[in-house]
Design a protein around this motif. Structure first.
Motif, PDB file in Angstrom:
ATOM      1  N   ALA A   6     -44.080  -4.409 -57.821  1.00  0.00           N
ATOM      2  CA  ALA A   6     -45.334  -4.910 -58.375  1.00  0.00           C
ATOM      3  C   ALA A   6     -45.222  -6.399 -58.651  1.00  0.00           C
ATOM      4  N   ASP A  10     -50.711  -7.526 -60.157  1.00  0.00           N
ATOM      5  CA  ASP A  10     -50.989  -6.085 -60.050  1.00  0.00           C
ATOM      6  C   ASP A  10     -51.112  -5.392 -61.401  1.00  0.00           C
ATOM      7  N   ALA A  11     -50.763  -6.059 -62.478  1.00  0.00           N
ATOM      8  CA  ALA A  11     -50.626  -5.396 -63.779  1.00  0.00           C
ATOM      9  C   ALA A  11     -51.867  -4.612 -64.196  1.00  0.00           C
ATOM     10  N   VAL A  14     -52.109  -1.469 -62.088  1.00  0.00           N
ATOM     11  CA  VAL A  14     -51.027  -0.545 -62.459  1.00  0.00           C
ATOM     12  C   VAL A  14     -51.399   0.183 -63.751  1.00  0.00           C
ATOM     13  N   VAL A  47     -44.843  -4.913 -66.157  1.00  0.00           N
ATOM     14  CA  VAL A  47     -44.780  -5.512 -64.819  1.00  0.00           C
ATOM     15  C   VAL A  47     -43.864  -6.735 -64.783  1.00  0.00           C
ATOM     16  N   THR A  52     -40.810  -2.484 -61.696  1.00  0.00           N
ATOM     17  CA  THR A  52     -42.043  -1.744 -61.483  1.00  0.00           C
ATOM     18  C   THR A  52     -42.373  -1.705 -59.993  1.00  0.00           C
ATOM     19  N   MET A  66     -47.619   4.384 -59.372  1.00  0.00           N
ATOM     20  CA  MET A  66     -46.704   3.422 -59.969  1.00  0.00           C
ATOM     21  C   MET A  66     -45.472   4.133 -60.506  1.00  0.00           C
TER      22      MET A  66
END
Length: 148
Positions: A6, A10-11, A14, A47, A52, A66
């Protein structure tokens, strides 16, 4: 399906996968944090500071799964409910075993029967049951271990 590390960008996605999956799989378990607090935690801690991984369909379409590793601990594995049963979890577990070939440990809630069956199918063995006093949710849990 593409599995990749990740990125900070992307947090939010996710966290959204985590929220959808948690709510679908664990409707009787009270979350101690609001949706916004969960998103903040993924953005500020998970992240950027944890190993991750995310799953994305090869043709695009966004993040659908995830996994978070913390050394030999598989600390999180969540799939968008619409993407369960397609082998993504199997691929994540395979990756976790590659990343930690000496063995893995994880915790899951006792009420999560599908997770128990999934991990046991992958060779994990339940080694400890608790009353939940040590987790934020205060929900009885079980520790699983996998040894090669």
């Amino acid at each position: 399906m593409v599995l990749r590390r990740a990125a900070v960008a992307d947090a939010g996605d996710v966290a959204d996968v985590w929220l959808r999956s948690y709510d679908a799989a664990l409707p009787t378990v009270t979350r101690p944090r609001s949706d916004d607090a969960v998103r903040d935690y993924f953005r500020d801690v998970v992240v950027p500071l944890r190993e991750t991984w995310v799953a994305e369909p090869a043709g695009g379409g966004g993040i659908v799964g995830m996994m978070v590793l913390d050394g030999a601990t598989l600390s999180q594995l969540y799939l968008d409910p619409r993407w369960r049963g397609r082998g993504i979890g199997d691929r994540f577990v395979g990756l976790a075993k590659e990343r930690s070939p000496e063995g893995l440990t994880l915790w899951t809630f006792q009420v999560n029967g599908p997770a128990h069956r999934f991990y046991e199918r992958h060779g994990f063995v339940a080694v400890e049951f608790t009353d939940g006093g040590a987790n934020e949710e205060r929900e009885p849990d079980v520790r699983y271990v996998w040894r090669p």
